[in-house]
Design a protein around this motif. Sequence first.
Motif, PDB file in Angstrom:
ATOM      1  N   SER A 167       0.865  -1.179   0.000  1.00  0.00           N
ATOM      2  CA  SER A 167       0.000   0.000   0.000  1.00  0.00           C
ATOM      3  C   SER A 167       0.901   1.227   0.000  1.00  0.00           C
ATOM      4  O   SER A 167       1.808   1.342   0.826  1.00  0.00           O
ATOM      5  CB  SER A 167      -0.902   0.002   1.239  1.00  0.00           C
ATOM      6  OG  SER A 167      -1.660   1.194   1.309  1.00  0.00           O
ATOM      7  N   ALA A 168       0.671   2.155  -0.947  1.00  0.00           N
ATOM      8  CA  ALA A 168       1.557   3.312  -1.072  1.00  0.00           C
ATOM      9  C   ALA A 168       0.748   4.589  -1.288  1.00  0.00           C
ATOM     10  O   ALA A 168      -0.287   4.576  -1.965  1.00  0.00           O
ATOM     11  CB  ALA A 168       2.521   3.109  -2.243  1.00  0.00           C
ATOM     12  N   PRO A 169       1.202   5.711  -0.723  1.00  0.00           N
ATOM     13  CA  PRO A 169       0.492   6.988  -0.890  1.00  0.00           C
ATOM     14  C   PRO A 169       0.704   7.578  -2.278  1.00  0.00           C
ATOM     15  O   PRO A 169       1.734   7.359  -2.906  1.00  0.00           O
ATOM     16  CB  PRO A 169       1.117   7.882   0.188  1.00  0.00           C
ATOM     17  CG  PRO A 169       2.499   7.335   0.362  1.00  0.00           C
ATOM     18  CD  PRO A 169       2.386   5.847   0.155  1.00  0.00           C
ATOM     19  N   VAL A 170      -0.285   8.325  -2.763  1.00  0.00           N
ATOM     20  CA  VAL A 170      -0.184   8.982  -4.069  1.00  0.00           C
ATOM     21  C   VAL A 170       0.717  10.209  -3.953  1.00  0.00           C
ATOM     22  O   VAL A 170       0.902  10.753  -2.860  1.00  0.00           O
ATOM     23  CB  VAL A 170      -1.579   9.398  -4.589  1.00  0.00           C
ATOM     24  CG1 VAL A 170      -2.455   8.182  -4.775  1.00  0.00           C
ATOM     25  CG2 VAL A 170      -2.233  10.393  -3.636  1.00  0.00           C
ATOM     26  N   ASP A 171       1.289  10.640  -5.074  1.00  0.00           N
ATOM     27  CA  ASP A 171       2.147  11.825  -5.058  1.00  0.00           C
ATOM     28  C   ASP A 171       1.867  12.780  -6.227  1.00  0.00           C
ATOM     29  O   ASP A 171       2.544  13.787  -6.390  1.00  0.00           O
ATOM     30  CB  ASP A 171       3.622  11.424  -5.073  1.00  0.00           C
ATOM     31  CG  ASP A 171       3.991  10.553  -6.272  1.00  0.00           C
ATOM     32  OD1 ASP A 171       3.165  10.429  -7.192  1.00  0.00           O
ATOM     33  OD2 ASP A 171       5.099   9.992  -6.274  1.00  0.00           O
ATOM     34  N   ILE A 199       0.400   7.593  -8.519  1.00  0.00           N
ATOM     35  CA  ILE A 199       1.816   7.516  -8.154  1.00  0.00           C
ATOM     36  C   ILE A 199       2.607   7.681  -9.439  1.00  0.00           C
ATOM     37  O   ILE A 199       2.396   6.948 -10.410  1.00  0.00           O
ATOM     38  CB  ILE A 199       2.139   6.179  -7.470  1.00  0.00           C
ATOM     39  CG1 ILE A 199       1.381   6.079  -6.140  1.00  0.00           C
ATOM     40  CG2 ILE A 199       3.633   6.037  -7.235  1.00  0.00           C
ATOM     41  CD1 ILE A 199       1.519   4.738  -5.455  1.00  0.00           C
ATOM     42  N   THR A 228       5.985   3.931 -10.608  1.00  0.00           N
ATOM     43  CA  THR A 228       5.609   2.680  -9.941  1.00  0.00           C
ATOM     44  C   THR A 228       6.659   1.589 -10.107  1.00  0.00           C
ATOM     45  O   THR A 228       6.454   0.461  -9.645  1.00  0.00           O
ATOM     46  CB  THR A 228       4.264   2.161 -10.500  1.00  0.00           C
ATOM     47  OG1 THR A 228       4.377   1.981 -11.913  1.00  0.00           O
ATOM     48  CG2 THR A 228       3.136   3.141 -10.192  1.00  0.00           C
ATOM     49  N   GLU A 249      -7.145   7.906  -0.883  1.00  0.00           N
ATOM     50  CA  GLU A 249      -6.687   6.688  -0.226  1.00  0.00           C
ATOM     51  C   GLU A 249      -5.397   6.189  -0.870  1.00  0.00           C
ATOM     52  O   GLU A 249      -5.091   6.506  -2.024  1.00  0.00           O
ATOM     53  CB  GLU A 249      -7.756   5.594  -0.318  1.00  0.00           C
ATOM     54  CG  GLU A 249      -8.042   5.148  -1.738  1.00  0.00           C
ATOM     55  CD  GLU A 249      -9.063   4.032  -1.806  1.00  0.00           C
ATOM     56  OE1 GLU A 249      -9.226   3.332  -0.798  1.00  0.00           O
ATOM     57  OE2 GLU A 249      -9.699   3.875  -2.862  1.00  0.00           O
ATOM     58  N   ASN A 250      -4.643   5.423  -0.105  1.00  0.00           N
ATOM     59  CA  ASN A 250      -3.437   4.803  -0.649  1.00  0.00           C
ATOM     60  C   ASN A 250      -3.798   3.828  -1.756  1.00  0.00           C
ATOM     61  O   ASN A 250      -4.862   3.201  -1.729  1.00  0.00           O
ATOM     62  CB  ASN A 250      -2.678   4.059   0.447  1.00  0.00           C
ATOM     63  CG  ASN A 250      -1.937   5.005   1.371  1.00  0.00           C
ATOM     64  OD1 ASN A 250      -2.013   6.222   1.229  1.00  0.00           O
ATOM     65  ND2 ASN A 250      -1.224   4.449   2.329  1.00  0.00           N
ATOM     66  N   LYS A 308      -3.316   0.333  -3.649  1.00  0.00           N
ATOM     67  CA  LYS A 308      -2.961  -1.019  -3.215  1.00  0.00           C
ATOM     68  C   LYS A 308      -2.504  -1.838  -4.418  1.00  0.00           C
ATOM     69  O   LYS A 308      -3.138  -1.823  -5.478  1.00  0.00           O
ATOM     70  CB  LYS A 308      -4.148  -1.683  -2.515  1.00  0.00           C
ATOM     71  CG  LYS A 308      -4.574  -0.946  -1.257  1.00  0.00           C
ATOM     72  CD  LYS A 308      -5.833  -1.566  -0.653  1.00  0.00           C
ATOM     73  CE  LYS A 308      -6.204  -0.870   0.656  1.00  0.00           C
ATOM     74  NZ  LYS A 308      -6.490   0.564   0.466  1.00  0.00           N
TER      75      LYS A 308
END
Length: 244
Positions: A40-44, A154, A157, A229-230, A232
């Motif tokens: 799970s990773a946060p958007v940027d 993101i 990736t 949301e992160n 997935k």
Amino acid sequence: MKKLISILMLVFSSFIFASSDANSASMMRTLKVTGTAYISAPVDMVVIHISNKDTKRTYEEAFEASKNALIKFKHELLSKGFKEKDLKTVDFNINTKYENYKDENGNYKKRFLGYQYSHNMKLNLKLDNSKLTKVLNSLKTIKGQSEFYLSYKIENTDKIKHKLLEKAVENAKNNSKIIASASDVDLKKIISIDYSSSQINSSVSPFRGELKIMGTNLNSDSILDINPENLKFEDTVTISWEIN
């Protein structure tokens, strides 16, 4: 005669040895285990998708209106510190537009309304609420009907994909050791590794809006509540082992 018998025995021995090897290969015991990884990773990044359209009496008027709307919007963006190349056209077209109506006899007919241009654009930004607000306020300078929606993503990736693969392989190995130990067998060499790369979803779209319902002005507080949301990610790798 003795020489002939010796040759026949040698051939027969070679045949038995080869058969033995073939049987051994066909009797090889294997263990196949699939490893799975989750991240799970946060958007940027935020992508502003913009749609602008309007209908004019002639094709020439529609083309001129679309051109003027774009020029004015770009001018607004430039005045707020953006570059002209930041705005990308996704799709542009001009088509005839009709409406259905009933005549005095109740029959459905089509009425020509004119030529409608449709211009779809997008603008990519680093996650920055102040810049996002500037763009949304600039959209109000565009004549015609304008709509927009935001998608968060993101930017790169590749690191996530590599980390997923590492974790999936590690998971497959660990599960293999657990299964082998519980089954009282030993892992020998890896026979094969099966992996099929899949396209991962790298964006989420939590917000849509029409400019005509968003009030006269926006400020950064208007969009601070948008908390994407992160994202997935999931991937799998299958390893086949020889066991004894």
